[in-house]
Structures are given as structure tokens and as C-alpha cells.
Design an enzyme around this catalytic site. Structure first.
Site, PDB file in Angstrom:
ATOM      1  N   HIS A 213       0.834  -1.209   0.000  1.00  0.00           N
ATOM      2  CA  HIS A 213       0.000   0.000   0.000  1.00  0.00           C
ATOM      3  C   HIS A 213       0.871   1.262   0.000  1.00  0.00           C
ATOM      4  O   HIS A 213       0.661   2.165  -0.822  1.00  0.00           O
ATOM      5  CB  HIS A 213      -0.913  -0.011   1.235  1.00  0.00           C
ATOM      6  N   GLU A 214       1.857   1.307   0.877  1.00  0.00           N
ATOM      7  CA  GLU A 214       2.695   2.504   0.959  1.00  0.00           C
ATOM      8  C   GLU A 214       3.542   2.692  -0.290  1.00  0.00           C
ATOM      9  O   GLU A 214       3.809   3.830  -0.704  1.00  0.00           O
ATOM     10  CB  GLU A 214       3.576   2.452   2.210  1.00  0.00           C
TER      11      GLU A 214
ATOM     12  N   TYR B 282     -10.978   4.495   1.966  1.00  0.00           N
ATOM     13  CA  TYR B 282     -10.207   3.347   1.473  1.00  0.00           C
ATOM     14  C   TYR B 282     -11.139   2.278   0.908  1.00  0.00           C
ATOM     15  O   TYR B 282     -10.958   1.810  -0.212  1.00  0.00           O
ATOM     16  CB  TYR B 282      -9.400   2.715   2.606  1.00  0.00           C
TER      17      TYR B 282
ATOM     18  N   HIS C 183       1.678   4.360  -3.007  1.00  0.00           N
ATOM     19  CA  HIS C 183       1.604   5.811  -2.786  1.00  0.00           C
ATOM     20  C   HIS C 183       2.744   6.562  -3.476  1.00  0.00           C
ATOM     21  O   HIS C 183       2.649   7.784  -3.659  1.00  0.00           O
ATOM     22  CB  HIS C 183       1.654   6.126  -1.292  1.00  0.00           C
TER      23      HIS C 183
END
Length: 512
Positions: A354-355, A440, A358
């Protein structure tokens, strides 16, 4: 940012992972072909030059900063603004955390953090400045002469930053010092005017433009540094009064939206090269450094293929004192050290993924994370699903989607009391659970439904088009709609309006 209940993730993913057959992803890269050696400085709106010395015994930074500031708008400015995010940490009752999370944020008790501006000059001359805004988080500079379109000025700051005992974006714990959102950063001016929002307790309340950075950090020699940008040079110098040697780190970061760094005297480091990018993992003894490195390598490889090439020379995954799960910064992501422990090894893959996503949706394509947080978070969450499809197949992806996204949305529906608009500001959510379930969860469900409507091939083309047209800028809802229209030849405004403005209410993954 990714915040989940770790025990729930671990249990869900453990069930899933037992049925996974591991495979590698190969193929030609699509989309943007900028290499990691390319000159990214052309995308920087402002240029920051920062010299900071860390006084460990005082938990204090002494900083000199220059900003080469350019007015790229068609309007004259009499006043320009900077965010002073550390001032949000001055008082316990006003700290940027939900009330029920204060003890988690300050496990050893509250102490204040702040930024103290000592001098400000423009073009070498003193000017009037004032600190304003909620929690004193805005610095307003009154210019002696209006700054006309395309004109540039040099702004000089001298200031101190007090680091609080806070295991968050900004602060320290037992193992790491975290320096996120720590320096005066230029506020964004857009069609709505100056964006001067405070440091809200919900979500990631930041909005910034891409800049170029030259940063010099003088630190006690014992510390290892993880940072945005590229470490260009290091030197060892005699410390204060000859008591301890210090190390000077010179860092360059071009075309990045922010600048963050983490230090620890316990870091171990693993590295690998993937698609021209050096992957670095900073972890503590006994933690899952090898697993984190494997995940980050696969993340970069897969997202390069799906969206467009990651253009920077390095990407760092950092285990740190950070209670919120994970947090994105340019070229660097925070991961809660507890997730690195091995106990939550499966959750480690989910949150790193997920990060890492980003880096595309926030890092290279920015947006107003206060007023349109869904634009990066919903797309990042669904990108995490795309990673699982590429890595492990459709069946696993759908299991993950239903367990981690649909069910998260269902569990939090009651918290929003019927207001299921995805397109809400962070200040409209009462807590992080409601924020997560809508922004989300339901947001990712919207992108799943869009993919169902346009087809997987077209959906990938939409993301590549969106990336190519908006990289290094701040995007809006209109830009993702334009990308959809350009690829499909159809107008999906009604589709987005129904999802974003709450006209679709869902039970499970079906429209009610």
C-alpha cells in the site's frame, strides 16, 4: 497512510496465504519511460536548501533554510504562506491524534514538540512575519514588494525544531527518530486560493507541490540515516567540544513532494537493485529484513509495469517507532516496527505494498489530501489489489478484495450514519474507522466497479494515461475522469458522481 488492526490482518491473510502459489512477474514496462538517471529538477516548483544539526541531548534541531520561491501563477502575491506542522505538537489536548489514541502516540507520556522561527529574511532583508492559523501552524510572510507572476525571491529562515517523544510521523521512540513534516514548507495556491488547513487528527492532512531539495544533516556519528533523495556525500567531523564525532550527510532530492528522514543507531540495512532503482530496507535486529526487501522489489517491478516507471534512483522501506501502521513519503515509507517483527509477517506485505503504491498516487501525482483524500487513498488501496492479482492471481486478489476492502466498508457503514459520500474532506469524518471504511474501502470498490465496466486492459490504460498526463503535478477528480474518457471514448461523469457523492449505497459488494 495505511492503518489497520494488525491482528485482524494477520488472521485474514494467514488463511489466504496458505493457498497461494508464488510466481514471479515478468514483462515489458509500459507508460512513462523516464529512467532513474533522468533530470527531475525541471518539475520542482520551489527549491529548498536546508542545513540542520541534531542535538541529541536536547532532542533539538538547529536549522538554516533557504527557499528559492517562484510565483507560477497569474496573480500577484503581497503575502505568501508556509506550513509549520511541528507546532501541532505543542499541547496534549491539541495534538493531531484522536483522543483515544493519545496514549498510543505518547507511550512514555506527553512532552511538547514545536518549531521556533528565529529569523526570516527575503532577498537578504528582514520582513514582517506572523504566526497564525489553528495551533500556530501557518507562517505568513508580508512582502515589501508584490511578487509578480514568474518572479522569484529568496527566503531565508533560521529556526529550531523540538522533537517530541511521539511515535508518529514526527517524533521519537525507543529505536528511531522520525522526521516527517518537520520544516517550513510552502503552502499551495490553487483555484480556491491559499490552502492553509491545520494538521487534522484524521487522515493525512497535507497538500504540497513538487520541489527540489539540497539537505545537509549533521548527526552524531552512531546514527544510520534513511532519507528521501540520494545521499551524495558523507564526512566525519569532530563533535561539539571534541566529545563525540559527528557525521555530515549531504542529500539531493529532485522532483519530490516532501522531504522526510529517519535515524537510528540500531539500523541494519539490506539493498537490492530492481528496474534501475536501488531498494533499501532499514530494520532492527531479528526483524524480517529479507521479507521486506522481497516485497519492495516485487512492488516496484509490478507497479512499473502497471502504471509507469518509477523515476527515482532509490526507494527505502523503514522499520520505525510508528504506531499508525504505515506512512508514505517520497522515496521512503514508514512501517510500524511491530509489523517487521515476524509475528505479522503477512501483514508486512500488505502494508508495504500500500505505501509503495503511494509513490505513484501521492508522490508523483499529488492531490489535496485534506479536501480530496479519496483521490490518492482509494486508488492506492485498489492498486494494492492489482499487486495481488499480478503476483498471486485473480482468485487471491478477489479473496483479498472481499476480506480487506468490502468487509472493512461493511463494518464501518454504521459509523457514518448514512453519509456515505466518498468525496468528503478529512474534517468531515469523526474518526479514523469511518474514514478508512469510506475513503479506502468504498473508494477502492468504486475503482473495482470502474474496472468491471471498462475491462482490465482499458483500466490499466486509464491508470497509465492518468500517470503520464499528471506526473509531478497536483491532480483533481476531473483528471481521473479525463483519463477515463480519453481511453474509453465515453463520459463516466455520472458514474463518478453517483459513487463519490453518496448516491450509491452498498450491501456487501452489490448496489442496493
Amino acid at each position: 497512510m495505511k492503518k489497520k488492526a494488525l491482528k485482524n490482518i494477520a488472521l485474514i491473510l494467514l488463511v489466504i496465504i496458505l493457498g497461494i502459489g508464488v510466481c514471479e512477474i515478468y514483462g515489458q514496462l509500459n507508460g512513462y519511460s523516464q529512467t532513474s538517471e533522468g533530470d527531475l529538477s525541471q518539475y520542482g516548483v520551489h527549491h529548498y536548501k536546508i542545513n540542520a544539526r541534531f542535538l541529541e541531548e536536547k532532542n533539538l534541531l538547529q536549522v538554516q533554510q533557504e527557499v528559492f520561491y517562484e510565483n507560477k501563477y497569474e496573480k500577484e502575491f503581497d503575502t505568501i504562506y508556509f506550513h509549520l506542522y511541528p507546532n501541532a505538537f505543542q499541547e496534549e489536548k491539541k495534538a493531531p491524534f484522536p483522543e483515544d489514541e493519545i496514549e498510543q502516540a505518547y507511550p512514555s507520556g506527553f512532552e511538547p514538540g514545536y518549531i521556533k522561527i528565529e529569523k526570516v529574511k527575503v532577498e537578504g532583508k528582514d520582513i514582517k512575519s506572523r504566526i497564525e492559523g489553528q495551533d500556530d501552524t501557518i507562517l505568513a510572510l508580508s512582502l515589501k514588494q508584490p511578487l509578480k507572476p514568474n518572479e522569484k525571491i529568496t527566503i531565508e529562515f533560521e529556526y529550531q525544531v523540538k522533537v517530541p517523544p511521539c511515535v508518529s510521523r514526527f517524533g521519537y521512540g525507543e529505536n528511531t527518530y522520525n522526521f516527517g513534516n518537520w520544516y517550513p514548507i510552502a503552502s499551495v495556491y490553487d483555484e480556491s486560493g491559499w490552502n492553509l488547513e491545520p494538521y487534522y487528527a484524521i487522515g493525512d492532512p497535507f497538500y504540497s507541490e513538487v520541489g527540489n531539495y539540497e539537505v545537509t544533516l549533521q548527526l552524531p556519528k552512531k546514527y544510520e540515516l534513511a532519507t528521501t533523495g540520494n545521499i551524495k556525500k558523507t564526512d566525519t567531523v569532530e563533535g561539539s567540544k571534541g566529545e563525540e564525532e559527528e557525521k555530515i550527510w549531504k542529500i539531493e532530492a529532485q522532483g519530490v513532494r516532501d522531504f522526510a528522514w529517519v535515524i537510528s543507531d540500531d539500523f541494519q540495512v539490506k539493498t537490492a537493485d530492481t528496474d534501475g532503482t536501488q531498494i533499501k530496507v532499514y530494520y532492527l535486529e531479528g526483524q524480517e529484513g529479507n521479507k521486506a526487501l522481497e516485497v519492495a522489489k516485487n512492488n516496484i517491478k509490478i507497479f512499473n509495469k502497471l502504471f509507469g516507471k518509477y523515476p527515482y534512483q532509490q526507494f527505502s522501506v523503514v522499520s520505525n517507532d510508528f504506531y499508525i501502521g504505515g506512512m508514505e513519503y517520497p522515496n521512503l515509507v514508514y512501517i510500524d516496527q511491530n509489523i517487521f517483527s515476524g509475528k505479522y509477517n503477512i501483514a508486512l506485505e500488505y502494508i508495504i505494498t500500500h505505501e509503495t503504491a503511494h509513490q505513484w498516487w501521492y508522490g508523483m501525482i499529488g492531490n489535496d489530501e485534506v479536501d480530496q483524500p479519496w483521490l490518492d487513498e482509494a486508488l492506492t488501496e485498489y492498486s494494492t489489489m492489482l499487486y495481488y492479482r499480478e503476483r498471486y492471481g485473480e482468485k487471491t486478489m478477489m479473496t483479498m478484495f472481499n476480506e480487506m476492502i468490502v468487509n472493512d466498508y461493511v463494518r464501518t457503514k454504521a459509523l457514518v450514519q448514512g453519509d456515505e459520500r466518498i468525496a468528503k474532506s478529512v474534517k468531515e469524518f469523526e474518526n479514523n474507522r469511518a474514514y478508512s471504511g469510506i475513503v479506502y474501502g468504498k473508494g477502492a470498490m468504486m475503482f473495482y466497479e470502474l474496472e468491471e465496466k471498462v475491462g482490465k486492459e482499458n483500466f490499466q490504460k486509464i491508470l497509465q494515461h492518468y500517470f503520464k498526463e499528471n506526473r509531478f503535478t497536483n491532480a483533481t477528480e476531473k483528471d481521473i475522469q479525463d483519463a477515463t474518457r480519453s481511453v474509453t471514448g465515453k463520459d463516466y461523469q455520472e458514474f463518478f458522481d453517483q459513487w463519490l457523492n453518496g448516491k450509491i449505497h452498498l450491501k456487501g459488494n452489490q448496489a442496493a
